[in-house]
Enzyme design. Structure first.
Site, short mmCIF file in Angstrom:
data_model
loop_
_atom_site.label_atom_id
_atom_site.label_comp_id
_atom_site.label_asym_id
_atom_site.label_seq_id
_atom_site.Cartn_x
_atom_site.Cartn_y
_atom_site.Cartn_z
N CYS A 42 -2.17 -6.36 2.99
CA CYS A 42 -3.29 -5.50 3.35
C CYS A 42 -2.72 -4.23 3.95
O CYS A 42 -2.17 -4.25 5.06
CB CYS A 42 -4.22 -6.19 4.35
SG CYS A 42 -5.55 -5.12 4.95
N CYS A 82 -9.73 0.07 0.98
CA CYS A 82 -8.73 -0.95 0.64
C CYS A 82 -7.39 -0.25 0.53
O CYS A 82 -7.20 0.57 -0.38
CB CYS A 82 -9.10 -1.66 -0.66
SG CYS A 82 -7.85 -2.83 -1.24
#
Length: 331
Positions: free
Chosen positions: A80, A237
């Site tokens: 991430c 994202c």
């Protein structure tokens, strides 16, 4: 009592848990349950998050800590980018270092502190790698032509003329780019439909895939929207913006390696640089690492995944971040 921090990168929000403070570390099952329950049990004023970031000691001599990522549906992500920036800031403050490596599930990644984006908007640069166009790494099935790079007439998008590319960074991503002024510009509704389709039962991405649409603003500027595997629509994202930047450089005639790109998203903006060295691609992801709230709760409540009784102390960083975002162009 134990501490949690509510953090975000471009409003991609998480709770950050340092397991090293606990008498008994949460098991993988408990961490998965915590990620699924935090939005239901945390004080409503905090708003929803996309998951939980877990910090622990690294057994790798070149890394100062380890990061794990649990999505809001309880699944575990291999990486991430937005979360890594906030973990990097946390570890930097803990160790008084500004340039180091963090262990993730796929690689030990270099990170470093950079000039703040604005007053009280601290920023970090993290390296997104490894990159692969291999169908196995992406989890791509029943598409005979690989690498999948800027191709159309694909079976999962039969009603669209859009071109698609697929890459793992290392999370799997499906990317489509279009000029935002084009009459056939991709829509958010189409992104939602495709994201749900490819993260449900389907023959092409049976393990799901992150789906991002990138809208061209100019040769060095994009707007990116992502339907994230295990989350759904997200404000940003990090690996999605990194993957889109890579595809942009590979397919856009005016784009260049090592060039600073600006990537806007629903939660703000980041900057990226795509590198190609020794036959390998890497992407620098540069953006904010904001701590919005500190929470204190009992270790028993944490193990139960219950944040209802947590004591919450807000920082002033979200106000500063909103002031920064208010000055950005809106697409």
């Amino acid at each position: 009592m134990v501490n949690l921090i509510r953090v975000h990168g471009s409003e991609n929000s998480f709770y950050l848990l340092d397991q090293r403070q606990l008498k008994h570390a949460l098991t993988t099952a408990e961490l998965s349950r915590l990620a699924q329950q935090v939005n239901d049990t945390a004080p409503a004023s905090l708003g929803e998050v996309d998951g939980v970031l877990v910090v622990s000691d690294s057994q790798h001599s070149n890394a100062i800590g380890r990061m794990q990522v649990f999505n809001r549906d309880g699944s575990q992500a291999s990486m991430c980018g937005n979360g890594l920036r906030t973990v990097s800031r946390y570890l930097a403050e803990q160790t008084h270092q500004t340039d180091f490596q963090v262990e993730t599930d796929v690689a030990d990644l270099p990170v470093h502190q950079v000039t703040p984006f604005a007053p009280d908007v601290p920023a970090f640069s993290v390296s997104i790698q490894p990159v692969s166009f291999d169908a196995t790494s992406i989890g791509l099935h029943q598409i005979p032509t690989t690498p999948l790079l800027n191709q159309n007439s694909l079976p999962f998008a039969t009603n669209s003329t859009a071109n698609f590319s697929a890459v793992a960074v290392p999370n799997p991503h499906l990317i489509s780019l279009t000029d935002h002024n084009h009459p056939n510009a991709l829509t958010t509704a189409f992104l939602g439909q495709l994201g749900q389709q490819l993260n449900g039962q389907n023959p092409w991405f049976p393990d799901g895939v992150n789906v991002s649409f990138g809208w061209e603003i100019n040769d060095t500027t994009l707007f990116v929207r992502t339907f994230e595997r295990g989350v759904g629509f997200t404000n940003a994202c990090g690996t999605g913006m990194s993957a889109t930047s890579l595809i942009w450089v590979l397919t856009h005639p005016a784009a260049q390696f090592d060039q600073l790109l600006t990537i806007y998203n629903p939660g703000g903006m980041v900057q990226t640089r795509v590198h190609h060295q020794n036959a390998a691609y890497t992407i620098d992801l540069i953006g904010n690492a904001t701590f919005t709230d500190h929470l204190r709760l009992s270790e028993a409540d944490l193990h139960a995944g219950n944040l209802a009784s947590a004591e919450v102390a807000a920082t002033q960083e979200e106000t500063a971040y909103h002031q920064f975002v208010s000055q950005l162009p809106h697409w």
